[in-house]
Design a protein around this motif. Structure first.
Motif, PDB file in Angstrom:
ATOM      1  N   ALA A 145       0.538  -1.220   0.189  1.00 34.77           N
ATOM      2  CA  ALA A 145       0.011   0.011  -0.109  1.00 34.77           C
ATOM      3  C   ALA A 145       0.818   0.831   0.123  1.00 34.77           C
ATOM      4  CB  ALA A 145      -1.256   0.144   1.140  1.00 34.77           C
ATOM      5  N   MET A 146       1.844   1.340   1.262  1.00 38.33           N
ATOM      6  CA  MET A 146       2.573   2.658   0.982  1.00 38.33           C
ATOM      7  C   MET A 146       3.207   2.455  -0.329  1.00 38.33           C
ATOM      8  SD  MET A 146       4.310   2.428   4.434  1.00 38.33           S
ATOM      9  CE  MET A 146       4.913   0.575   4.809  1.00 38.33           C
ATOM     10  N   GLY A 147       4.121   1.322  -1.167  1.00 38.57           N
ATOM     11  CA  GLY A 147       4.376   1.835  -2.207  1.00 38.57           C
ATOM     12  C   GLY A 147       3.453   2.048  -3.498  1.00 38.57           C
ATOM     13  N   CYS A 148       2.417   1.294  -3.607  1.00 37.11           N
ATOM     14  CA  CYS A 148       1.092   2.819  -4.647  1.00 37.11           C
ATOM     15  C   CYS A 148       1.048   4.159  -3.619  1.00 37.11           C
ATOM     16  CB  CYS A 148       0.030   1.645  -4.250  1.00 37.11           C
ATOM     17  SG  CYS A 148      -0.090  -0.217  -4.686  1.00 37.11           S
ATOM     18  N   ALA A 149       1.614   4.299  -2.653  1.00 37.60           N
ATOM     19  CA  ALA A 149       1.597   6.015  -2.412  1.00 37.60           C
ATOM     20  C   ALA A 149       2.123   6.536  -2.558  1.00 37.60           C
ATOM     21  CB  ALA A 149       0.827   5.748  -1.196  1.00 37.60           C
ATOM     22  N   TYR A 150       3.242   6.185  -2.620  1.00 40.79           N
ATOM     23  CA  TYR A 150       5.049   6.908  -2.944  1.00 40.79           C
ATOM     24  C   TYR A 150       5.282   6.912  -4.453  1.00 40.79           C
ATOM     25  CZ  TYR A 150       9.296   8.304  -2.654  1.00 40.79           C
ATOM     26  OH  TYR A 150      10.645   8.561  -2.429  1.00 40.79           O
ATOM     27  N   ALA A 151       4.582   5.635  -4.964  1.00 43.19           N
ATOM     28  CA  ALA A 151       4.221   6.030  -6.668  1.00 43.19           C
ATOM     29  C   ALA A 151       3.705   6.909  -7.234  1.00 43.19           C
ATOM     30  CB  ALA A 151       4.274   4.864  -7.111  1.00 43.19           C
ATOM     31  N   VAL A 157       9.083  -0.089   0.064  1.00 42.31           N
ATOM     32  CA  VAL A 157       8.391   1.182  -0.507  1.00 42.31           C
ATOM     33  C   VAL A 157       9.138   1.352  -1.810  1.00 42.31           C
ATOM     34  CG1 VAL A 157       6.970   2.834  -0.389  1.00 42.31           C
ATOM     35  CG2 VAL A 157       6.911   1.065   1.235  1.00 42.31           C
ATOM     36  N   LEU A 158      10.480   1.240  -1.853  1.00 42.34           N
ATOM     37  CA  LEU A 158      11.085   2.166  -2.434  1.00 42.34           C
ATOM     38  C   LEU A 158      11.032   1.625  -3.973  1.00 42.34           C
ATOM     39  CD1 LEU A 158      14.014   4.877  -0.519  1.00 42.34           C
ATOM     40  CD2 LEU A 158      11.737   5.726  -1.721  1.00 42.34           C
ATOM     41  N   LEU A 159      11.350   0.075  -3.080  1.00 44.93           N
ATOM     42  CA  LEU A 159      11.732  -0.438  -4.423  1.00 44.93           C
ATOM     43  C   LEU A 159      10.963  -0.985  -5.611  1.00 44.93           C
ATOM     44  CD1 LEU A 159      13.628  -2.634  -5.848  1.00 44.93           C
ATOM     45  CD2 LEU A 159      13.165  -4.412  -3.984  1.00 44.93           C
ATOM     46  N   LEU A 160       9.732  -0.868  -4.940  1.00 36.06           N
ATOM     47  CA  LEU A 160       8.468  -0.862  -5.470  1.00 36.06           C
ATOM     48  C   LEU A 160       8.081   0.748  -6.349  1.00 36.06           C
ATOM     49  CD1 LEU A 160       5.479  -2.727  -2.469  1.00 36.06           C
ATOM     50  CD2 LEU A 160       6.897  -3.438  -4.872  1.00 36.06           C
ATOM     51  N   ALA A 161       8.540   1.678  -5.620  1.00 37.51           N
ATOM     52  CA  ALA A 161       7.695   2.334  -6.327  1.00 37.51           C
ATOM     53  C   ALA A 161       8.849   3.265  -8.104  1.00 37.51           C
ATOM     54  CB  ALA A 161       8.019   3.391  -5.382  1.00 37.51           C
ATOM     55  N   SER A 162      10.198   2.219  -7.321  1.00 39.19           N
ATOM     56  CA  SER A 162      11.345   2.935  -8.178  1.00 39.19           C
ATOM     57  C   SER A 162      10.940   1.544  -9.418  1.00 39.19           C
ATOM     58  CB  SER A 162      12.845   1.933  -8.023  1.00 39.19           C
ATOM     59  OG  SER A 162      12.719   0.922  -7.190  1.00 39.19           O
ATOM     60  N   ILE A 163      10.492   0.316  -9.338  1.00 39.05           N
ATOM     61  CA  ILE A 163      10.184  -0.940 -10.271  1.00 39.05           C
ATOM     62  C   ILE A 163       9.696  -0.313 -11.021  1.00 39.05           C
ATOM     63  CG2 ILE A 163       9.244  -2.806 -10.937  1.00 39.05           C
ATOM     64  CD1 ILE A 163      10.772  -4.317  -8.259  1.00 39.05           C
ATOM     65  N   PHE A 164       8.083  -0.252 -10.463  1.00 37.95           N
ATOM     66  CA  PHE A 164       6.547   1.604 -10.836  1.00 37.95           C
ATOM     67  C   PHE A 164       6.925   2.220 -11.945  1.00 37.95           C
ATOM     68  CE2 PHE A 164       3.092   4.116 -11.245  1.00 37.95           C
ATOM     69  CZ  PHE A 164       2.191   3.083 -12.018  1.00 37.95           C
ATOM     70  N   GLY A 165       7.804   3.229 -11.774  1.00 36.61           N
ATOM     71  CA  GLY A 165       8.887   4.321 -12.212  1.00 36.61           C
ATOM     72  C   GLY A 165       9.048   3.715 -13.295  1.00 36.61           C
ATOM     73  N   ALA A 166       9.907   2.671 -12.980  1.00 35.15           N
ATOM     74  CA  ALA A 166      10.911   2.447 -14.182  1.00 35.15           C
ATOM     75  C   ALA A 166       9.705   1.976 -15.276  1.00 35.15           C
ATOM     76  CB  ALA A 166      11.794   1.490 -13.868  1.00 35.15           C
ATOM     77  N   ILE A 167       8.958   1.314 -14.614  1.00 28.09           N
ATOM     78  CA  ILE A 167       8.035   1.077 -16.365  1.00 28.09           C
ATOM     79  C   ILE A 167       7.483   1.962 -17.217  1.00 28.09           C
ATOM     80  CG2 ILE A 167       5.700  -0.516 -16.580  1.00 28.09           C
ATOM     81  CD1 ILE A 167       6.353  -2.455 -14.548  1.00 28.09           C
ATOM     82  N   VAL A 168       6.403   2.552 -15.876  1.00 27.85           N
ATOM     83  CA  VAL A 168       6.277   4.275 -16.955  1.00 27.85           C
ATOM     84  C   VAL A 168       7.617   5.001 -17.202  1.00 27.85           C
ATOM     85  CG1 VAL A 168       4.891   6.268 -16.225  1.00 27.85           C
ATOM     86  CG2 VAL A 168       4.374   4.564 -14.413  1.00 27.85           C
ATOM     87  N   SER A 169       7.422   5.148 -16.755  1.00 25.40           N
ATOM     88  CA  SER A 169       9.356   5.776 -17.694  1.00 25.40           C
ATOM     89  C   SER A 169       8.982   5.481 -19.225  1.00 25.40           C
ATOM     90  CB  SER A 169      10.700   5.829 -16.997  1.00 25.40           C
ATOM     91  OG  SER A 169      10.525   6.590 -15.613  1.00 25.40           O
TER      92      SER A 169
END
Length: 392
Positions: A207-213, A338-350
């Protein structure tokens, strides 16, 4: 005050220079994916820094890692304007992330050292409020700097900030870890397993990973969407970021008032998650009907950040409370995951080029669905306990 000064580094490191991404691409002759990757490697660095610094601070204390990380952040920031290639910028951004993540992890450990479990929720709200200052003011400051002085000025400002932090830590930060432990591999392995296996780890982390992303998405894909797709200036990007970022701070302040009136954390989480999904869904429908009205997606992102001002602080406080005996390791593993999840999502979106408001809102819709799924799973898990108590 010194501890709170380290909190916004993660957000500032992303949002302060995000408005300069198109300018950075032109300077190095790089494509959009490469320049967006400088944000992703910073997030990965945050993950690495939090993972090792939190554990290290349990062994050597809190002050030494803070000082080393502050100096490393300063050197990396000042070196970036002199980089000759985009690959060198990526490497230095990674070091920036490592040092910023390390300071943030130790900050949370100091919080656990200094306050009782019952006080952590209230104190965490102050921490997350200050943390929210980064997404609020950094895009605006960055847009002004890039427009007036170019992209290099953002990193000079980060270097000056890091230098000031190093001086404050060296002369003003007390040592709060009174019970240092020798590092034992077997014990470390057992502690890691206990933290990961706890019921309040995986779901809150997701949940925090989605929130931070959702908070960093504007910095990750917003610059090209606003400046290239919409053909607006870096200053306009910063002004929109200032408005959007205020949503998180407002949500955090409302949360503090509601908790003071003894509202249930679970009740607030459920309403925030449902409100986020409903708000984004309505915004998608409106944007579909009125594609040229930019106020719709801006208002939607503002409302989403407001709800994240509820979701992220509550889940973070819950995570810190359940491991008081191993605060450094627990906070490091929680925030780094949390940051790992956010960075994976960011890499995909980028890897995608966002060309329309509907595509932009689609990113937030995916993240809001993820948070709702966590709340549904949590309610399913605890409902049998409530039924059992009623029968008894």
């Amino acid at each position: 005050m010194i501890v709170l000064s380290t909190v916004p580094l993660g957000g500032i490191g992303i949002d302060l220079y995000a408005s300069s991404l198109p300018t950075l691409a032109a300077h190095f002759g790089a494509d959009a994916v490469a320049t967006k990757s400088t944000l992703t490697v910073f997030l990965i660095g945050l993950f690495v820094g939090m993972l090792y610094s939190g554990t290290l601070s349990d062994v050597v204390g809190r002050k030494k890692p803070q000082l080393v990380n502050a100096l490393l952040f300063t050197l990396a920031s000042v070196a970036i304007p002199f980089a000759g290639t985009i690959e060198q910028v990526m490497a230095l951004r990674f070091l920036q992330g490592v040092s910023a993540g390390g300071m943030q992890a130790v900050c949370r450990s100091i919080l656990s050292d200094s306050f009782s479990p019952t006080e952590i929720t209230r104190k965490s709200l102050y921490v997350t409020t200050v943390w929210g200052m980064g997404p609020i003011f950094a895009p605006w400051i960055g847009g002004v700097l890039v427009t007036a002085y170019g992209w290099k000025s953002c990193f000079y400002l980060l270097g000056a900030y890091g230098c000031g932090l190093a001086a404050l830590i060296a002369w003003g930060l007390p040592e709060t870890n009174a019970h240092r432990e020798r590092f034992r591999v077997a014990q470390f392995r057992r502690d890691v397993v206990q933290v990961v296996a706890h019921n309040d780890f995986l779901l809150p982390v997701f949940a925090m990973g989605c929130a931070y992303a959702s908070l960093v998405t504007y910095g990750a894909v917003g610059p090209y969407f606003v400046q290239v797709a919409l053909r607006l200036s870096p200053a306009t990007y910063g002004n929109i970021g200032l408005v959007v970022g205020c949503g998180y701070l407002l949500g955090n302040l409302i949360l503090r008032l509601l908790l003071a009136r003894r509202w249930s954390e679970d009740r607030l989480l459920t309403r925030a998650a449902g409100g986020t999904l409903a708000g984004v869904a309505v915004s998608v429908a409106l944007q579909w009907s009125y594609p040229g009205v930019h106020a719709i997606w801006i208002a939607s992102v503002l409302a989403d950040c407001l709800m994240m001002g509820f979701v992220y602080p509550i889940y973070m406080a819950k995570s810190l409370r359940v491991h008081p005996g191993r605060s450094g390791l627990a906070s490091a593993m929680t925030v780094s995951a949390v940051l790992l999840l956010a960075s994976i999502f960011g890499a995909i979106v980028s890897t995608f080029t966002i060309r329309s408001s509907l595509q932009f809102l689609g990113v937030y819709l995916i993240l809001s669905v993820g948070i709702v799924m966590v709340r549904v799973r949590e309610r399913i898990r605890i409902r049998p306990d409530f039924a059992f108590e009623r029968e008894v």
